[in-house]
Design a protein around this motif. Structure first.
Motif, PDB file in Angstrom:
ATOM      1  N   VAL A 103       0.828  -1.206   0.000  1.00 13.57           N
ATOM      2  CA  VAL A 103       0.000   0.000   0.000  1.00 13.57           C
ATOM      3  C   VAL A 103       0.862   1.256   0.000  1.00 13.57           C
ATOM      4  O   VAL A 103       0.690   2.156  -0.823  1.00 13.57           O
ATOM      5  N   GLY A 104       1.805   1.315   0.953  1.00 12.83           N
ATOM      6  CA  GLY A 104       2.535   2.536   1.261  1.00 12.83           C
ATOM      7  C   GLY A 104       3.115   3.307   0.093  1.00 12.83           C
ATOM      8  O   GLY A 104       2.825   4.496  -0.063  1.00 12.83           O
ATOM      9  N   PRO A 105       3.947   2.688  -0.759  1.00 13.48           N
ATOM     10  CA  PRO A 105       4.608   3.463  -1.799  1.00 13.48           C
ATOM     11  C   PRO A 105       3.629   4.206  -2.703  1.00 13.48           C
ATOM     12  O   PRO A 105       3.918   5.329  -3.128  1.00 13.48           O
ATOM     13  N   PHE A 106       2.485   3.627  -2.979  1.00  5.52           N
ATOM     14  CA  PHE A 106       1.515   4.229  -3.894  1.00  5.52           C
ATOM     15  C   PHE A 106       0.743   5.344  -3.188  1.00  5.52           C
ATOM     16  O   PHE A 106       0.622   6.451  -3.690  1.00  5.52           O
ATOM     17  N   LEU A 107       0.258   5.005  -1.991  1.00 11.35           N
ATOM     18  CA  LEU A 107      -0.517   5.957  -1.200  1.00 11.35           C
ATOM     19  C   LEU A 107       0.294   7.220  -0.943  1.00 11.35           C
ATOM     20  O   LEU A 107      -0.181   8.343  -1.154  1.00 11.35           O
ATOM     21  N   CYS A 108       1.536   7.046  -0.537  1.00 17.07           N
ATOM     22  CA  CYS A 108       2.324   8.208  -0.119  1.00 17.07           C
ATOM     23  C   CYS A 108       2.782   9.011  -1.334  1.00 17.07           C
ATOM     24  O   CYS A 108       2.840  10.240  -1.271  1.00 17.07           O
ATOM     25  N   ASP A 109       3.096   8.348  -2.439  1.00 11.15           N
ATOM     26  CA  ASP A 109       3.466   9.094  -3.643  1.00 11.15           C
ATOM     27  C   ASP A 109       2.304   9.951  -4.104  1.00 11.15           C
ATOM     28  O   ASP A 109       2.488  11.104  -4.518  1.00 11.15           O
ATOM     29  N   GLY A 110       1.100   9.413  -4.031  1.00  9.28           N
ATOM     30  CA  GLY A 110      -0.084  10.180  -4.397  1.00  9.28           C
ATOM     31  C   GLY A 110      -0.189  11.438  -3.565  1.00  9.28           C
ATOM     32  O   GLY A 110      -0.443  12.536  -4.086  1.00  9.28           O
ATOM     33  N   ALA A 111       0.039  11.285  -2.259  1.00 12.76           N
ATOM     34  CA  ALA A 111      -0.046  12.437  -1.365  1.00 12.76           C
ATOM     35  C   ALA A 111       1.002  13.488  -1.736  1.00 12.76           C
ATOM     36  O   ALA A 111       0.706  14.677  -1.822  1.00 12.76           O
ATOM     37  N   HIS A 112       2.243  13.036  -1.975  1.00  3.86           N
ATOM     38  CA  HIS A 112       3.313  13.974  -2.330  1.00  3.86           C
ATOM     39  C   HIS A 112       2.953  14.749  -3.594  1.00  3.86           C
ATOM     40  O   HIS A 112       3.138  15.969  -3.661  1.00  3.86           O
ATOM     41  N   ASP A 113       2.441  14.032  -4.598  1.00  5.97           N
ATOM     42  CA  ASP A 113       2.168  14.694  -5.867  1.00  5.97           C
ATOM     43  C   ASP A 113       1.032  15.691  -5.731  1.00  5.97           C
ATOM     44  O   ASP A 113       1.068  16.763  -6.332  1.00  5.97           O
ATOM     45  N   TYR A 114       0.020  15.344  -4.931  1.00  3.51           N
ATOM     46  CA  TYR A 114      -1.076  16.298  -4.752  1.00  3.51           C
ATOM     47  C   TYR A 114      -0.554  17.577  -4.115  1.00  3.51           C
ATOM     48  O   TYR A 114      -0.909  18.680  -4.528  1.00  3.51           O
ATOM     49  N   ILE A 115       0.311  17.402  -3.094  1.00  6.40           N
ATOM     50  CA  ILE A 115       0.834  18.588  -2.408  1.00  6.40           C
ATOM     51  C   ILE A 115       1.706  19.415  -3.358  1.00  6.40           C
ATOM     52  O   ILE A 115       1.654  20.652  -3.355  1.00  6.40           O
ATOM     53  N   SER A 116       2.496  18.749  -4.214  1.00  8.09           N
ATOM     54  CA  SER A 116       3.307  19.501  -5.186  1.00  8.09           C
ATOM     55  C   SER A 116       2.399  20.346  -6.071  1.00  8.09           C
ATOM     56  O   SER A 116       2.676  21.523  -6.320  1.00  8.09           O
ATOM     57  N   LEU A 117       1.317  19.730  -6.529  1.00  6.70           N
ATOM     58  CA  LEU A 117       0.378  20.438  -7.388  1.00  6.70           C
ATOM     59  C   LEU A 117      -0.272  21.598  -6.633  1.00  6.70           C
ATOM     60  O   LEU A 117      -0.388  22.710  -7.144  1.00  6.70           O
ATOM     61  N   PHE A 118      -0.646  21.303  -5.409  1.00  8.91           N
ATOM     62  CA  PHE A 118      -1.313  22.283  -4.537  1.00  8.91           C
ATOM     63  C   PHE A 118      -0.412  23.509  -4.353  1.00  8.91           C
ATOM     64  O   PHE A 118      -0.852  24.651  -4.460  1.00  8.91           O
ATOM     65  N   ASN A 119       0.878  23.249  -4.098  1.00  6.59           N
ATOM     66  CA  ASN A 119       1.813  24.357  -3.920  1.00  6.59           C
ATOM     67  C   ASN A 119       2.060  25.090  -5.225  1.00  6.59           C
ATOM     68  O   ASN A 119       2.203  26.307  -5.258  1.00  6.59           O
ATOM     69  N   LYS A 120       2.148  24.315  -6.302  1.00  6.23           N
ATOM     70  CA  LYS A 120       2.430  24.912  -7.600  1.00  6.23           C
ATOM     71  C   LYS A 120       1.314  25.872  -8.003  1.00  6.23           C
ATOM     72  O   LYS A 120       1.555  26.928  -8.575  1.00  6.23           O
ATOM     73  N   LYS A 121       0.064  25.482  -7.648  1.00 11.01           N
ATOM     74  CA  LYS A 121      -1.068  26.345  -7.978  1.00 11.01           C
ATOM     75  C   LYS A 121      -1.183  27.511  -7.009  1.00 11.01           C
ATOM     76  O   LYS A 121      -2.120  28.301  -7.096  1.00 11.01           O
TER      77      LYS A 121
END
Lengths: 356, 424
Positions: free
Chosen positions: B57-75
């Motif tokens: 579970v972990g690698p997928f779940l946490c990568d998703g979270a990281h990418d959302y936050i990157s997008l969130f910050n980028k916007k």
């Protein structure tokens, strides 16, 4: 000189039997106590105190396990389960019957000692790897019981919440308060372990470890010795479990699974079998190593990659480095970290005349 | 002194010293964030299991979270002056390390925590409450924590095990067309998380009058041939509700295939229905298998496309872990809630925000569903679950396909049970 035996004359029986005969040792111990109980708590952050608490609890458990494994030569892979016995006993006593913390600690320790002694009975007939398997069974049996007997575990969640201990009407809520609570017990545990190895009981442990047949011939009751060792060791485990319970604020058997048992064995082996200092060093090493690796790898990795990539590489690298470093230390010094420390001490003992 | 150096080196101490020095040099070289001067970081702590028993579970779940936050910050969703830093710590499903991770989050000033793992949620509940910091336990942990009045800082969004099992039962009974009530088998991982749904399931069995038998799979859950043979041959179940973790779901599907139990009569709770589980069993063979989800599955969602676009803009390939969309999307979903709560809290109170502000903000989240990617959550002080919504997906033609809309079953029974747990 401060660190030499020369000119340290023992003038009474009390001086002869002192735990620390040399002035340097006494000064060192005084400094350690001052640092641990006065200086450190006031400079450390909440996080450092939390870390110190985890190390302190682990050190207590490792000291207990070392009495069994290092000094008596009986292996146990069931120590995590013995801790959970202490944890649930304390949780049931304090949350259902309102027993105060000292009662919960004594009760948890005693119950764990009882259970540990029972599962120690096979050690009378089997040794080594066979005993390891039999204690592994203890781990599984205890886990199963805690998982399924809802009278103990209080429902399907197998979780019992406990209130923080209150000493003189003061609830120990902060990490600082828990720090003192834990380190007082660690200090008692250290002094007890250092002394028990110097009594006839401790000597019997060592005789049994070195050769049980010879020990029996010189008149040591093997039955009693082995079981005493199991009892003392699992009493330590029980108290460790109670301290974990108070620190987390709840008892849950999943916090004491097989991995934890093996982690404690690793602490004892890396620290140094049969050495109290080794148990403490082992607990520090095993607790801090993943955190240090995580921090170092994380900060290096962020120079090159984004956070998610760092996390996925660093966790794998951490596991490899963790295993590698354990092997490294054991190859460099098979007798553990405490032997490394002793080498340094031995060097300075005769310095600057290494040929003496 | 020459001898001293030699002797110490011989003992290995020198090597240790060298290593420590190397580590210190590396730590000193750490790059300072350039724009750190004017942009203030708000920290979210995230526990993760990339190396333990649930590393499926972990690698997928946490990568998703990281990418959302990157997008969130980028916007620049928090404006020009603030950004979110997602601090991830892997605990390997080890409780002391999970507790240590929490302390490290707090040290770094985290205002909300994404928990991972049932035992970790239990062990941190008292601390979170005391420190007034919210923790999300999506789908796992203590189902009674759905009541925000008793557990003010725990958010088991979007559906606790009680809500999940109730929805699963509703789905099964709706599908069932036989004249008699169906015989349901419940196969579960024999640990507290696996047994958590049992009380509600038993209540529903007596209320609805269907026959129920429970089959426990002992840890580590990679051997369940006897249980599944028993379900298929002796008990002759009409429907199976599965609640397994880690590698167990894949194994269970393989066993269902082996004994010839129809896959479209099996429904799994949220941790047993990802692409990786079906990869183990084979997509053709697993055709028909149902699974509950509380975030959209697949890549056909606006938010996932945006993340892909973000990678494309940077000239990078999309992350490999995106392919396990079930867990990747779930990571996006969980962290999107945290980010949204921080956004609301910042708008309302301004910097600095406290854990209490974020908790209040989380309780006020309404109609935030990222265009149907997330369930229609309605969080409140009383309901920290937001309604207990799930969506059923089915394996069809090599992909997970929607088999229902957002739904929740037997809400009255679940809420009554939560209320009883509160009273006890």
């Amino acid at each position: 000189m401060l660190n030499r035996e020369t000119a340290t004359f023992k003038r009474s029986y009390a001086e002869d039997m002192a735990l620390y005969p040399l002035p340097l040792q006494r000064v060192t111990i005084a400094v350690i106590i001052l640092v641990a109980f006065v200086a450190f708590p006031f400079v450390a952050s909440v996080y450092m105190l939390g870390l110190a608490n985890l190390i302190g609890i682990a050190a207590l458990g490792a000291i207990g396990l070392n009495i069994l494994v290092g000094s008596t030569g009986q292996i146990s892979i069931g120590h995590g389960a013995f801790m959970s016995v202490g944890a649930y006993t304390a949780a049931v006593l304090s949350s259902r019957y309102g027993v105060p913390w000292w009662g919960a600690i004594l009760g948890g320790g005693s119950m764990s000692a009882l259970v540990g002694t029972f599962f120690g009975i096979p050690s009378l007939r089997i040794k080594g790897l066979y005993l390891a398997i039999s204690t592994l069974a203890a781990q599984l049996i205890i886990e199963w019981v805690l998982n399924h007997v809802t009278w103990i575990s209080g429902g399907v969640g197998a979780v019992i919440y406990v209130d923080k201990p209150s000493v003189f009407g003061l609830a120990l809520k902060s990490n600082l308060a828990m720090y003192y609570f834990i380190y007082v017990f660690l200090a008692i545990g250290v002094v007890f372990a250092l002394n028990i190895l110097r009594t006839h009981i401790g000597r019997a442990f060592i005789a049994v470890r070195d050769r049980d047949v010879a020990a029996e011939i010189i008149g040591i009751n093997i039955f009693r010795t082995k079981l005493t060792s199991f009892a003392i060791s699992s009493f330590y485990a029980g108290v460790t479990g109670v301290l974990y319970t108070y620190y987390y604020g709840m008892a849950n058997y999943e916090a004491f699974n097989l991995t934890i048992s093996i982690q404690f064995l690793a602490m004892v082996i890396i620290g140094g079998l049969g050495s109290v200092l080794g148990s403490i060093l082992g607990a520090i090493f095993i607790t801090l190593l993943p955190i240090v690796l995580d921090t170092v790898l994380g900060s290096v990795g962020r120079m090159f990659m984004d956070a998610a990539a760092v996390a996925s590489i660093s966790t794998s690298l951490q596991l490899m480095l963790f295993g590698g470093l354990i092997m490294f230390f054991l190859v460099v010094e098979p007798d553990g970290l405490s032997k490394l420390w002793r080498n340094v001490k031995d060097y300075f003992r005769v310095w600057p005349f290494p040929y003496l | 002194m020459k001898d001293l150096g030699k002797n110490l080196l011989r003992g290995g101490t020198g090597w240790v010293a060298l290593l420590v020095m190397f580590g210190l040099v590396l730590a000193a070289c750490e790059k300072k964030p350039e724009e750190g001067a004017e942009v203030t970081e708000i920290v979210i702590g995230m526990q993760c299991d990339r190396s333990g028993p649930t590393q499926t579970v972990g690698p997928f779940l946490c990568d998703g979270a990281h990418d959302y936050i990157s997008l969130f910050n980028k916007k620049k969703s928090l404006g020009d002056k603030y950004r979110i830093r997602l601090m991830e710590i892997d605990h390997g499903y080890n409780v002391p390390r999970g507790v240590e991770a929490y302390e490290r989050f707090k040290e770094a000033g985290a205002v909300s925590i994404s928990l991972y793992g049932t035992p970790h949620t239990y062990s941190l509940t008292p601390k979170l409450t005391e420190d007034k910091t919210l923790g999300t336990s999506p789908g796992f942990g203590n189902a009674a924590a759905a009541d925000g009045e008793k557990f003010p800082y725990i958010f088991p969004v979007a559906a606790t095990y009680w809500s999940q099992i109730a929805s699963a039962v509703k789905f099964v009974l709706d599908k069932w067309s036989g004249s008699e009530k169906p015989k349901i088998a419940y196969i579960y991982y024999d640990n507290p998380a696996g047994r958590e749904p049992l009380p509600v399931l038993r209540i529903l069995a007596s209320k609805e009058g269907f026959q129920l038998r429970e089959f426990a799979v002992p840890p580590p859950g990679i051997e369940m041939r006897p249980q599944i043979l028993d379900i298929a041959r002796n008990y002759k179940a009409d429907w199976v509700i599965a609640h397994l973790f880690g590698r167990a779901p894949g194994v269970s599907i393989k066993e269902f295939i082996r004994v010839g139990f129809p896959r479209d009569r099996v429904i799994s709770l949220v941790w047993g229905a990802s692409e990786s589980d079906i990869n183990v069993a084979g997509w053709d063979q697993a055709e028909g298998y149902y699974g509950l989800q509380f975030a959209g599955v697949g890549q056909d969602h606006a938010i996932i496309k945006e993340i892909k676009q973000m990678f494309a803009d940077e000239g990078k390939e999309p992350r490999k872990t995106m392919e396990i969309t079930v867990y990747y999307n779930r990571g996006v979903f969980i962290i999107a809630l945290h980010a949204r709560a921080i956004q609301i809290a910042l708008e309302k109170h301004g910097y600095p925000i406290t854990g209490e502000n974020v908790r209040d903000a989380m309780e006020s989240i309404h109609d935030f569903d990222l265009d149907g990617f997330m369930p229609p959550l309605n969080l409140s002080r009383q309901d920290h679950e937001g309604g207990g919504w799930v969506k059923v997906y089915q394996v069809k033609g090599g992909a997970w396909v929607e088999a229902s809309d957002w739904m929740h079953g037997y809400r009255d029974v679940v809420l009554k049970h939560v209320a009883e747990a509160k009273a006890s």
